[in-house]
Each structure stands twice: as structure tokens, then as C-alpha cells.
Design a protein around this motif. Structure first.
Motif, PDB file in Angstrom:
ATOM      1  N   ASN A 503      66.831 105.908  43.653  1.00 41.14           N
ATOM      2  CA  ASN A 503      66.999 105.829  45.107  1.00 41.14           C
ATOM      3  C   ASN A 503      65.912 106.604  45.831  1.00 41.14           C
ATOM      4  OD1 ASN A 503      69.267 104.307  44.752  1.00 41.14           O
ATOM      5  ND2 ASN A 503      70.720 105.965  45.149  1.00 41.14           N
ATOM      6  N   GLN A 504      65.588 106.169  47.031  1.00 42.54           N
ATOM      7  CA  GLN A 504      64.548 106.822  47.832  1.00 42.54           C
ATOM      8  C   GLN A 504      65.213 107.663  48.924  1.00 42.54           C
ATOM      9  OE1 GLN A 504      62.021 103.721  49.302  1.00 42.54           O
ATOM     10  NE2 GLN A 504      61.400 103.033  47.262  1.00 42.54           N
ATOM     11  N   VAL A 505      64.726 108.906  49.069  1.00 40.09           N
ATOM     12  CA  VAL A 505      65.303 109.850  50.026  1.00 40.09           C
ATOM     13  C   VAL A 505      64.274 110.147  51.117  1.00 40.09           C
ATOM     14  CG1 VAL A 505      66.347 112.133  50.325  1.00 40.09           C
ATOM     15  CG2 VAL A 505      66.699 110.862  48.190  1.00 40.09           C
ATOM     16  N   HIS A 506      64.717 110.013  52.390  1.00 36.86           N
ATOM     17  CA  HIS A 506      63.839 110.307  53.529  1.00 36.86           C
ATOM     18  C   HIS A 506      64.553 111.282  54.461  1.00 36.86           C
ATOM     19  CE1 HIS A 506      61.161 107.022  52.365  1.00 36.86           C
ATOM     20  NE2 HIS A 506      62.253 106.276  52.193  1.00 36.86           N
ATOM     21  N   PHE A 507      63.846 112.384  54.787  1.00 34.34           N
ATOM     22  CA  PHE A 507      64.400 113.399  55.692  1.00 34.34           C
ATOM     23  C   PHE A 507      63.868 113.152  57.102  1.00 34.34           C
ATOM     24  CE2 PHE A 507      64.322 115.381  51.480  1.00 34.34           C
ATOM     25  CZ  PHE A 507      65.634 115.819  51.364  1.00 34.34           C
ATOM     26  N   ASN A 584      74.146 103.431  59.488  1.00 32.73           N
ATOM     27  CA  ASN A 584      75.298 103.601  58.610  1.00 32.73           C
ATOM     28  C   ASN A 584      74.822 103.924  57.197  1.00 32.73           C
ATOM     29  OD1 ASN A 584      77.136 103.050  60.624  1.00 32.73           O
ATOM     30  ND2 ASN A 584      77.149 100.837  60.192  1.00 32.73           N
ATOM     31  N   GLY A 585      75.534 104.833  56.535  1.00 32.73           N
ATOM     32  CA  GLY A 585      75.165 105.198  55.177  1.00 32.73           C
ATOM     33  C   GLY A 585      74.258 106.407  55.111  1.00 32.73           C
ATOM     34  N   THR A 586      73.801 106.900  56.261  1.00 31.79           N
ATOM     35  CA  THR A 586      72.942 108.085  56.285  1.00 31.79           C
ATOM     36  C   THR A 586      73.781 109.329  56.016  1.00 31.79           C
ATOM     37  OG1 THR A 586      71.399 107.076  57.827  1.00 31.79           O
ATOM     38  CG2 THR A 586      71.386 109.478  57.690  1.00 31.79           C
ATOM     39  N   GLU A 598      68.981 114.337  59.305  1.00 30.88           N
ATOM     40  CA  GLU A 598      69.508 113.034  58.934  1.00 30.88           C
ATOM     41  C   GLU A 598      68.772 112.571  57.674  1.00 30.88           C
ATOM     42  OE1 GLU A 598      68.973 110.529  62.293  1.00 30.88           O
ATOM     43  OE2 GLU A 598      70.530 111.502  63.496  1.00 30.88           O
ATOM     44  N   ILE A 599      69.549 112.365  56.616  1.00 33.46           N
ATOM     45  CA  ILE A 599      68.952 112.051  55.309  1.00 33.46           C
ATOM     46  C   ILE A 599      69.229 110.590  55.002  1.00 33.46           C
ATOM     47  CG2 ILE A 599      68.821 112.716  52.890  1.00 33.46           C
ATOM     48  CD1 ILE A 599      70.163 115.384  53.744  1.00 33.46           C
ATOM     49  N   GLN A 600      68.180 109.802  55.086  1.00 40.08           N
ATOM     50  CA  GLN A 600      68.308 108.365  54.827  1.00 40.08           C
ATOM     51  C   GLN A 600      68.064 108.096  53.345  1.00 40.08           C
ATOM     52  OE1 GLN A 600      69.135 105.896  57.086  1.00 40.08           O
ATOM     53  NE2 GLN A 600      69.249 104.564  55.310  1.00 40.08           N
ATOM     54  N   ILE A 601      69.050 107.489  52.705  1.00 37.76           N
ATOM     55  CA  ILE A 601      68.933 107.190  51.278  1.00 37.76           C
ATOM     56  C   ILE A 601      68.910 105.683  51.091  1.00 37.76           C
ATOM     57  CG2 ILE A 601      70.005 107.419  49.008  1.00 37.76           C
ATOM     58  CD1 ILE A 601      71.185 110.058  49.952  1.00 37.76           C
ATOM     59  N   LYS A 602      67.809 105.201  50.607  1.00 42.64           N
ATOM     60  CA  LYS A 602      67.633 103.778  50.371  1.00 42.64           C
ATOM     61  C   LYS A 602      68.137 103.454  48.969  1.00 42.64           C
ATOM     62  CE  LYS A 602      65.906  99.590  51.027  1.00 42.64           C
ATOM     63  NZ  LYS A 602      66.509  98.644  51.982  1.00 42.64           N
TER      64      LYS A 602
END
Length: 783
Positions: A503-507, A584-586, A598-602
């Protein structure tokens, strides 16, 4: 002759009367009265006269168990309220014993639970330590006829030496009698009857230790079976021994010759050799008793250079280890951290949390609830201890019908065998009376259900081994059959279909202060949720350790803790309680309810998902996810139909969905990460917990699957189906062997000694057949 209603012993004159029933002693009458007054009359419905005469022992016999040092040897777990002990109860012999012992709580309400292991003749008892002592538990068991044996654990080597001595005596007697009987074989002694009689008497003298000592286990086992109104393998064997020895003794003392003493001694010798081989082979595999041969469990050990991952067998007394939220305590340890909250339901069946303070003892098997802790190892352990606890957890699912079918065949086979022996004996009385004894003994020995009894444990056990080598670790052999009958598969999404490591993590804010980065890293480290672990992995360079307090995790929603009097939350927007414009899902990181990151996980789905779906076209497939529908387009692209995917599913919703499918007659397999899916795993016909590592132990599951081998799911179904085929082949061989052997024995073409040799050979053949058919097919693995 009338027998005691409780234990079956012969009644005295006059008998003791109670409720129009007759008893041999006041002890049996007292036990009946106790059971009757506690609504346990069903005890007498399973078997006729199933009870055991109570031992009128001293009232202070078990007071030694009140000495703390001695008591500690037998207690497996205890806290302020309850204690857990495992006791050896040699008197266990039938289904009524299981019924009575597992209903001890009705006799004494201070006994909380009792679980019987019939094969080992053991009972695991959980009791209220404040209201009843261990010595009183032992007194209660003695009163109802199941006196505990507190010396059994130290008898293993003595039993082995005794068994080898029996083999040695039988072998010596067999060789000696063969030597003394050699002249008789060639008719040399016909001219010298006094010499023949002398060697016959010598044979009788040498045979006595064999008859009285080497074969005594068969007599005892047969006696117990007959006394409990049942029949086992040793009944026909004992009949054969007695018949052969009686006939030979009669011929010797009537000076008709040496009889069959050579056959008798050889018969016992080869019986014991066969039994020794079976025991050694079964112990080497020990499928149902010891999972340490293939079940991996690892732990974080704290060293001067940080933490290292090691198998729990390498733990030594005094080692420091780290245990994280939802992980199982692997061994008895002393708490080094200030406080810990633990769930000991795995050990005791009680779900209430137990709080431990610094310096207190924590027993193996407890599950940590809350922030990670540091422990000092008090006693070494191994995988066997944890898997034994796993296998002892109550299982309300269906038992193995294959094994039940095999047991029924074995039971009826013995009854038919005795009838055949009697009929054949009557027939030979008209043909050639001198061969009656040879025919009867040969029939009783050669047509032996040993091979039938071994077919199931060895076939299913070898299957466990093959699956374990390919990353699927089953709880016990009953799961093999359940796996072969699955019609519906339910996948969890997060951590199961998705690959946490890909999974990819974006801060949203890369410019947080170092303190906040360290708080985020430490907060994420205390959770075993796949997304928290992923965040923690991304922050591995933020390695300044800080101490959080007041840690709380809400499964599937988020975690929170306190640092410098400020509250920090990590989780969904509903958990954090903050309004956010994030998708949604963040995952949100908040301070006192205010979002600061806010941590976006792809999501990245496992590359093997399309292949898995292509191989499972004969199964109904569903996806149950606690997330929203943001990943639905990708699921459709992977091959799922929209009607197969259900989102925003709470743990209770997943369990209810499975129950609904089961009501439609479907056999359901649930594959999840073992965290939010505990209820669903326990509800499914087969629950498999997927694990990226071997730190989490999921007691409610039926199996644990190494995530690296999830692509072999379809192959696991094939192996389980193939195991059923192999089992049927082994059963077919066993039945065919017995029919052929019977035909030779009935025609008087088989001597008892040859029959005794053939009996273990049939068992050896079944062991070889089941092992070779399973391992040869899969010796290259399942790829």
C-alpha cells in the motif's frame, strides 16, 4: 447374577437399596444420590453401569496440595478469582465419564468449567480459587470415582523400560521354547517321551512370566472394556491368548506334548514388537499432540541493539521481550512495564479483563489489550504449549464424520470377528477337533482392526504436515474434512485481499514537528491493525522513543493515547470525532479532537487475487469489508461482481452474514486478518486467520495461513479432498487384508504365530501407504 446399578460389581447380600435401585456399597449409593440431586441422571443413559466404585481414601489424602510450593507445580494459570489445573484421571473409560466430568459445575458450583481429553485421560478444570481449593477439587474427583494421579508425569521413562522388559522376556521365552521344541518338530522325541515331557515342562515354566507379565496389559484393557459393557481391540486378543495358553497347558500336563507354547511366546513377542513400532511411529508424527514440528511462532526480544525477531524456542529465562496489543503472551513472565490489561479467555474461558501491575507474574496464553509492554521471561516455553491451548479451546463445530465412520466400522468389526471365531470353532469340531484352537486363535488375531484404527490419524496427520509445510497451519485433523466440504468463501478486504506491504502512504502535512512525528510513530506501533502497521513502517526513521499513557484501542475504528497531558487519536473520522474534507478511507491523526494530519492510504491488492478467483469458480465468493465503497471499482476490475461485495460491515454483521449463508445449507470458509474478524472466524465452518507475520495468535480460528501462501488457497481444497480419497483407499486396504486373512485362518491354513506377525505388518503397511500417497504426490510442494 445381579450387579450394582452404579459400578456393575456383584451385589452383596443384602444389597443397599435407594430409589428402587440396588448398590454394592454406600459409596456407590452416595454418588448416585449426588448425581440425581444435581440433575445428572443422564449419566446412566450412555452406558450400562458406567460408574466407578468410589475410593474410600483418607480425608486428608490430598492436603499436600495446599502447600504453595507443591500447588504451584500443577496450577497452569491463576488470578485473584480463578485458577486452571490439568489433572490426570486414569479411571476415565467411557462416554459417561466425559458427561459426568464435564458437568462438575452442576455438582459443585465453584467449579466453573471442566473439559476432558478422553485419549489422554486428562481433565482441564477451571475453578473459583476463593471458594474451593485444589485439594477439595481432588477430594471431589475421588468421591465420584475419578481419583487424580499426581505422579503420572514422572512415569514416562519407567513405563518405557517396563515395556521393553516385557518384549525382552517374551523374546527370550520364544527363542528358548523354539530351541527346546526343535527335536519335537522332527519327530525325534517320539522314541523318548520322558525327554519330550521334560522340555514341555521347561517351556511351561519359561512361559509363565510371559503369560503373567508380558501380556498383562491386554488382560487389563480387555477387563476394563468388558466391565464397562463395551468391546475394544484387546478383547479378541485376550481371548486368543487365554485359549492358546489353556490348550497348551492342558496338553503339557496330560503329557500329550508341548502344545503350542512356542506359538504362544512368539505370538506375544510379535504383538509387543508391533505395538512398540506403532507407538514409536505415532509419537514421531504426533499430529494431534504436538504442533511444534511445523507451527511457527515468533516474538520480539529486546537486546542492546534494539529488538530482534526470534522463534519462542530460543527464549531463555531472564530475556526481555516486547508484546504488542492483541498479541499472546508466549510464556510465563514477570511484568516489567508499569501496568498491563490482559484477556485470559484463551486459557480460562472467562472474557473479563485482568489488570496486572509491575513485578507480577503473567501466565502464558493471556492476550494483551492495550499499549505494548515489556516482560522478563520466567520460564522457557515452546510452540507446543500455545498450540495445546489452541486445541483445547471449546469447539462447537461438527466433529469429523470420517473418523466417526471409521470408529463404527472398527466397533462392529470386533463383534463380527468374535461371532465368526465361534462359528468356525463349531464347524471344525465336526471336521477336525484338533485344529479348533488353532483356527479360533488365528481368526481372533489375524483379523485385527489395528489397520482400520490407524488409517484416519495417519492419513489426516500426514495431510496436516503437507499443509503446514505450505503455510497453512490447521488446528486439528477435523479441519481437513471441513475444508473439503466448503461451498462458500468469504474474504475480508483490508489486510486479506489488500497487501499491507504494498500500500502507498501519503501524509497531508510533511512539516509536522518532530514531537508530533514521534507521537504518531509510537501511537501506530501499539496497534496490530494493518493500516497502523503500515503507517508505523513508513515512519521507521523517526526512531526517538517516547512514552505514551492511557492507551485505548477500539477494534476497526482507531487508537488513542496521552502524551504530555494531551490526547492523541489515530483512526477514522467518526472515531476521531472531527470534521474533515479528506476522502473516505483516510486515516486521521488528531490532537484533542483537532485533525493535524490526514494520512491517505492507497490500497494495493495482492497480485495473486485474479489467479485465486480464477481457480475458485466452483465456489460462491463474497467480500465483507468494514470500509466504504471506495475500492469497489478495483474489486470489479479484479473479477468480483458488485453483488458479491458488501461494505461498512461491523464484526457482528459479518458473523450474521455467515449464519445466514449456513441456514441456506452452505459450508462457509471465512478468510480474514484475525483482528476485526474474530466473531466471523468462529462462526464459519472453517475460519482461517491470514497472518503477515507470526506474532499474532488467533485462538478463535481453525487455521492460520501465512500470507505468502494465500495464492495456494485452491490447492488447499484439493489436498483436503485428496486426503479423503487416500483415507478411503487405506480403509479399503484394511478391510481387504482382513477378509483375506480371515479366509486363510478359517481354512486352518494359518498358524497363530504367523497371524501375530501379519497383524503388525498390516499396520505398518497402512502407515507406509498413507504417508507415501500423501507425501509422494506433494513432495515438490503445492506450487
Amino acid at each position: 447374577m445381579e450387579n450394582c446399578y452404579h459400578c456393575g460389581d456383584v451385589l452383596p447380600t443384602p444389597p443397599i437399596l435407594l430409589d428402587q435401585k440396588e448398590f454394592c456399597c454406600q459409596g456407590c449409593a452416595n454418588v448416585y444420590s449426588l448425581l440425581n440431586s444435581n440433575s445428572l441422571k443422564d449419566f446412566y443413559q450412555f452406558e450400562k453401569t458406567p460408574g466407578i466404585k468410589p475410593n474410600r481414601g483418607r480425608s486428608d489424602k490430598f492436603q499436600f496440595l495446599d502447600i504453595p510450593e507443591i500447588r504451584a507445580r500443577y496450577i497452569q494459570y491463576e488470578d485473584e478469582k480463578i485458577a486452571r489445573v490439568k489433572l490426570s484421571l486414569p479411571s476415565i473409560h467411557c462416554s459417561s465419564c466425559i458427561y459426568l466430568l464435564e458437568n462438575l459445575s452442576k455438582i459443585n458450583n465453584h467449579v466453573l468449567t471442566s473439559q476432558v481429553h478422553f485419549a489422554k485421560k486428562e481433565a482441564t478444570i477451571v475453578f473459583d480459587r476463593n471458594d474451593i481449593s485444589l485439594s477439595e477439587i481432588a477430594d471431589l474427583l475421588q468421591f465420584i470415582g475419578y481419583e487424580p494421579d499426581f505422579g503420572r508425569k514422572t512415569e514416562g521413562k519407567g513405563v518405557q523400560k517396563s515395556f521393553l522388559l516385557k518384549i525382552g522376556l517374551a523374546g527370550f521365552a520364544f527363542g528358548s521354547i523354539m530351541l527346546w521344541s526343535a527335536p519335537d518338530y522332527f519327530g525325534i522325541t517320539l522314541d523318548n517321551l520322558s525327554f519330550r515331557n521334560f522340555t514341555a515342562y521347561l517351556s511351561f515354566i519359561v512361559s509363565l512370566p510371559v503369560f503373567l507379565y508380558s501380556a498383562n496389559e491386554y488382560y487389563l484393557s480387555a477387563y476394563k472394556a468388558v466391565r464397562s459393557r463395551s468391546i475394544n481391540l484387546d478383547v479378541p486378543i485376550t481371548l486368543g491368548i487365554l485359549a492358546l495358553y489353556a490348550q497348551s497347558t492342558y496338553q503339557i500336563f496330560t503329557q500329550q506334548g508341548p502344545g503350542y507354547m512356542d506359538s504362544f511366546a512368539g505370538f506375544i513377542f510379535f504383538l509387543l514388537i508391533g505395538k512398540w513400532f506403532q507407538n514409536k511411529t505415532y509419537q514421531s508424527l504426533s499430529f494431534d499432540r504436538d504442533y511444534s514440528s511445523y507451527f511457527p511462532v515468533a516474538i520480539h526480544r529486546i537486546s542492546d541493539n534494539g529488538t530482534e525477531i526470534i522463534p519462542i524456542e530460543q527464549l531463555k529465562e531472564g530475556d526481555r521481550i516486547q508484546v504488542r496489543n492483541e498479541e499472546i503472551i508466549p510464556c510465563d513472565s514477570i511484568l516489567v512495564s508499569d501496568e498491563a490489561q490482559l484477556d485470559f479467555s484463551f486459557v480460562t474461558g472467562e472474557s473479563a479483563l485482568v489488570t496486572k501491575k509491575k513485578g507480577e507474574l503473567i501466565y502464558a496464553g493471556g492476550k494483551l489489550i492495550g499499549m505494548s509492554i515489556e516482560l522478563a521471561v520466567k520460564s522457557e516455553t515452546n510452540r507446543s504449549h500455545l498450540t495445546q491451548l489452541w486445541n483445547e479451546t471449546k469447539d462447537k463445530k461438527e466433529s469429523n464424520t470420517l473418523e466417526r465412520y471409521q470408529d463404527r466400522i472398527s466397533r462392529y468389526f470386533l463383534l463380527i470377528l468374535i461371532i465368526v471365531a465361534i462359528v468356525a470353532g463349531i464347524a471344525w469340531a465336526f471336521i477336525d477337533p484338533s485344529k479348533i484352537m488353532i483356527v479360533i486363535v488365528s481368526i481372533l488375531i489375524v483379523a485385527c482392526p489395528c489397520a482400520l484404527a490407524l488409517s484416519s490419524p495417519f492419513t489426516l496427520g500426514n495431510t496436516l504436515s503437507v499443509l503446514g509445510k505450505n503455510g497453512l497451519y490447521l488446528k486439528n485433523t477435523t479441519v481437513v474434512e471441513a475444508l473439503s466440504e466448503i461451498t462458500t468463501i468469504i474474504f475480508d478486504k483490508t489486510g486479506t485481499l489488500t497487501d499491507p506491504m504494498a500500500n502507498q502512504v501519503h501524509f497531508s502535512d510533511e512539516n509536522m514537528t518532530d514531537e508530533l512525528w514521534h507521537v504518531l510513530r509510537e501511537l501506530s506501533s501499539h496497534s496490530t491493525h494493518p493500516l497502523s502497521k503500515l503507517i508505523h513502517q513508513q515512519l521507521k526513521d523517526k526512531n526517538n522513543v517516547i512514552q505514551l499513557t492511557h492507551f485505548i484501542e477500539h477494534k476497526g475504528k482507531g487508537i488513542q493515547a496521552t502524551y504530555n497531558e494531551k490526547s492523541y487519536q489515530l483512526g477514522s473520522s467518526s472515531f476521531v470525532g472531527a470534521i474533515s474534507s479528506a476522502e473516505n478511507g483516510t486515516v486521521l491523526f488528531a490532537q484533542d479532537g483537532k485533525v493535524i494530519q490526514e494520512i491517505q492510504i492507497k490500497s494495493a491488492f495482492r497480485a495473486s487475487v485474479p489467479k485465486i478467483l480464477a481457480q475458485l469458480t466452483n465456489k460462491r465468493i463474497f467480500v465483507l469489508s468494514g470500509d466504504d465503497e471506495k475500492d469497489l471499482p478495483e474489486l470489479i476490475a479484479l473479477g468480483f461482481h458488485p453483488d458479491q461485495c458488501f461494505f461498512k460491515q461491523e464484526p457482528k454483521d459479518k458473523a450474521a452474514f455467515i449464519e445466514g449463508r449456513q441456514k441456506l445449507g452452505e459450508k462457509v470458509l471465512m478468510l480474514g486478518d484475525g483482528l476485526n474478524d474474530v466473531g466471523a472466524l468462529g462462526t464459519a465452518n472453517v475460519g482461517i486467520a491470514l497472518s503477515e507475520d507470526m506474532f499474532r495468535f488467533t485462538p478463535s480460528s481453525d487455521a492460520i495461513l501465512d500470507a505468502k501462501h494465500v495464492h495456494l488457497l485452491a490447492r488447499f481444497f484439493q489436498v483436503s479432498k485428496y486426503a479423503k480419497v487416500v483415507l478411503k483407499v487405506c480403509l479399503g486396504f484394511s478391510i481387504t487384508y482382513n477378509l483375506i486373512g480371515l479366509s486363510f485362518a478359517i481354512s486352518a491354513s494359518l498358524s497363530p504365530i504367523v497371524a501375530a506377525i501379519l497383524m503388525p505388518i498390516s499396520s505398518i503397511t497402512v502407515v507406509f501407504l498413507s504417508s507415501s500417497l500423501i507425501h509422494f504426490k506433494y513432495w515438490r510442494g503445492l506450487e
